[in-house]
Enzyme design. Sequence first.
Site, PDB file in Angstrom:
ATOM      1  N   CYS A 255     -71.873  71.792  60.074  1.00 16.32           N
ATOM      2  CA  CYS A 255     -71.004  71.098  59.104  1.00 16.32           C
ATOM      3  C   CYS A 255     -71.015  71.814  57.767  1.00 16.32           C
ATOM      4  O   CYS A 255     -70.073  72.480  57.396  1.00 16.32           O
ATOM      5  CB  CYS A 255     -71.490  69.661  58.904  1.00 16.32           C
ATOM      6  SG  CYS A 255     -71.690  68.752  60.396  1.00 16.32           S
TER       7      CYS A 255
HETATM    8  N1  SAJ Z   1     -80.116  71.111  53.058  1.00 18.83           N
HETATM    9  C1  SAJ Z   1     -80.689  71.663  51.917  1.00 18.83           C
HETATM   10  N2  SAJ Z   1     -80.837  70.872  50.813  1.00 18.83           N
HETATM   11  C2  SAJ Z   1     -80.392  69.574  50.785  1.00 18.83           C
HETATM   12  C3  SAJ Z   1     -79.797  69.039  51.952  1.00 18.83           C
HETATM   13  C4  SAJ Z   1     -79.669  69.824  53.068  1.00 18.83           C
HETATM   14  O1  SAJ Z   1     -81.075  72.828  51.897  1.00 18.83           O
HETATM   15  O2  SAJ Z   1     -80.564  68.903  49.769  1.00 18.83           O
HETATM   16  C5  SAJ Z   1     -79.943  71.962  54.223  1.00 18.83           C
HETATM   17  C6  SAJ Z   1     -80.612  71.404  55.477  1.00 18.83           C
HETATM   18  O3  SAJ Z   1     -81.926  71.898  55.595  1.00 18.83           O
HETATM   19  C7  SAJ Z   1     -79.711  71.955  56.583  1.00 18.83           C
HETATM   20  C8  SAJ Z   1     -78.335  72.005  55.943  1.00 18.83           C
HETATM   21  O4  SAJ Z   1     -78.560  71.999  54.527  1.00 18.83           O
HETATM   22  O5  SAJ Z   1     -80.094  73.272  56.933  1.00 18.83           O
HETATM   23  C9  SAJ Z   1     -77.433  70.834  56.317  1.00 18.83           C
HETATM   24  O6  SAJ Z   1     -78.192  69.672  56.111  1.00 18.83           O
HETATM   25  P1  SAJ Z   1     -77.485  68.198  56.128  1.00 18.83           P
HETATM   26  O7  SAJ Z   1     -78.518  67.223  55.752  1.00 18.83           O
HETATM   27  O8  SAJ Z   1     -76.242  68.231  55.348  1.00 18.83           O
HETATM   28  O9  SAJ Z   1     -77.214  67.981  57.665  1.00 18.83           O
HETATM   29  P2  SAJ Z   1     -75.899  68.075  58.522  1.00 18.83           P
HETATM   30  O10 SAJ Z   1     -75.358  69.453  58.580  1.00 18.83           O
HETATM   31  O11 SAJ Z   1     -76.212  67.382  59.788  1.00 18.83           O
HETATM   32  O12 SAJ Z   1     -74.847  67.235  57.677  1.00 18.83           O
HETATM   33  C10 SAJ Z   1     -74.420  66.004  58.146  1.00 18.83           C
HETATM   34  C11 SAJ Z   1     -73.020  65.936  57.643  1.00 18.83           C
HETATM   35  N3  SAJ Z   1     -72.297  64.939  58.358  1.00 18.83           N
HETATM   36  C12 SAJ Z   1     -71.015  65.210  58.762  1.00 18.83           C
HETATM   37  O13 SAJ Z   1     -70.481  66.264  58.568  1.00 18.83           O
HETATM   38  C13 SAJ Z   1     -70.324  64.156  59.496  1.00 18.83           C
HETATM   39  C14 SAJ Z   1     -72.996  65.681  56.149  1.00 18.83           C
HETATM   40  O14 SAJ Z   1     -71.685  65.247  55.772  1.00 18.83           O
HETATM   41  C15 SAJ Z   1     -73.963  64.615  55.754  1.00 18.83           C
HETATM   42  O15 SAJ Z   1     -73.947  64.495  54.315  1.00 18.83           O
HETATM   43  C16 SAJ Z   1     -75.356  65.014  56.193  1.00 18.83           C
HETATM   44  O16 SAJ Z   1     -75.309  65.039  57.640  1.00 18.83           O
HETATM   45  C17 SAJ Z   1     -76.407  64.040  55.706  1.00 18.83           C
HETATM   46  O17 SAJ Z   1     -76.116  63.282  54.769  1.00 18.83           O
HETATM   47  O18 SAJ Z   1     -77.512  64.114  56.226  1.00 18.83           O
END
Ligand code: SAJ
Length: 419
Positions: A255
């Site tokens: 995503c």
């Molecule tokens: N990450 C960071 N710092 C942060 C948050 C995440 O480095 O503060 C990294 C994570 O380690 C990972 C990547 O970014 O490698 C993505 O992390 P994520 O928490 O955004 O996880 P995703 O990719 O599963 O994002 C999903 C998304 N959902 C959809 O697209 C429907 C996103 O919109 C959500 O915001 C996210 O989950 C969530 O809130 O956890």
Amino acid sequence: MKKNIITRIVEKKITTCIIGLGYVGLPLLQLMSEKKFKVIGLDVKTEQIEKAKNGGLRATLNPNEALKDVDIIIICVPTPVDENHRPDLCYVRKACQTIAKHLKDGVMVILESTVAPGTTEEIVMALLENSGLLAGKDFYVAYCPERVDPGNPSWTVENIPRVVAGITKESTDIAFSFYQNVLKGKIIKMSTPRAAEAVKIVENAFRDVNIAFVNELAKSFDKIDIDITEVLTGAATKPFGFLPHFPGCGVGGHCIAVDPYYLIEKAEKAGFSHKFLKLAREINDSMPEYTVQKLICGLNHVGKSVKNSVIAVLGLAYKGGVSDTRESPAFAIINQLKGLGANPKIFDPYVQDKSTVKTLGEAIKNTDCIVIVTNHPEFLDISPQKLLDNGVKVVIDGRNILNKKEIQNLGLVYMGIGR
Ligand code: SAJ
């Protein structure tokens, strides 16, 4: 026709086919089946079909079976980018081509996959009209972006609010009624599919730029000896106008690391360059190398080189608690370590097939340096004493999850990302 299909939705007398049984389609198939809707899954991978059938769900590889007498078709296929970060709609195109062969009067087709604004009206509609039927007149088309957050126990496919928009008012009303009767979350109508497509891209680009912001701060604070986790915790005490994000060794997943490229390309074709979105991607993609630089520096502190050290990479998944390794920064880190002559041990309890050791104990035994790439709960309570007892001298905390002070007090070198 409209009253008919909406009445049948309310009476659960519709037949639905969900195309794509991954982390988006499978939970929706499960939910609709539990709610006694007549629903069948369609996928091109046998393992996805088996997974669905093992959960007692109806699923098939055969489009004739899946699309026979269907009323509503939901497309939940992947929308990745290629190695040059160019959006790849091959799965969406394939799904639409399959649907077009079976499309009948009065069917509702809803796209859930994340796409660039304009895709539903400019690409999907045209592919579906290869059926010889007219979109908006003979069949309905709508867009409703998926918002699945893998591993999130509070927000599920059932209760997450959703936005939806059809190519006509009628399409919007039918899609709205469908989600309102299947889900519990609030369903919000948007004016056009491109507005709904833009909502999803904006949500995830928002997250990417905010992560890039704290990643850049981490690099800056490393130079001026400020612990970013303390600063972010302090800033988060402000009850409004601040949303904490956290620095790390990279941004992975299908995503956040992918979706901004869909808007970047779309805007480029329209003559606008998203400098900020591109810079955010550049900063986030620089974090694996930044992490390796910290590892080199950490080993130097103890008079060792990468080549002559035993290194353990802890975590392959793109985020904690999941087994998905798509776009994970772990692979860039491992490749760079190998390029420097290391042969790292690799351990991820959720990705056993790609791990080179089977337990955390094996990973840290007789190891000089550990680098934490994924914030798996299993890594949160790694004991500093145990690290010391196993000969670990350097800890590279790529997710800032370990106790820096405790590790340093035992005489180990600790390097986080911005701390
Ligand atoms: N990450 C960071 N710092 C942060 C948050 C995440 O480095 O503060 C990294 C994570 O380690 C990972 C990547 O970014 O490698 C993505 O992390 P994520 O928490 O955004 O996880 P995703 O990719 O599963 O994002 C999903 C998304 N959902 C959809 O697209 C429907 C996103 O919109 C959500 O915001 C996210 O989950 C969530 O809130 O956890």
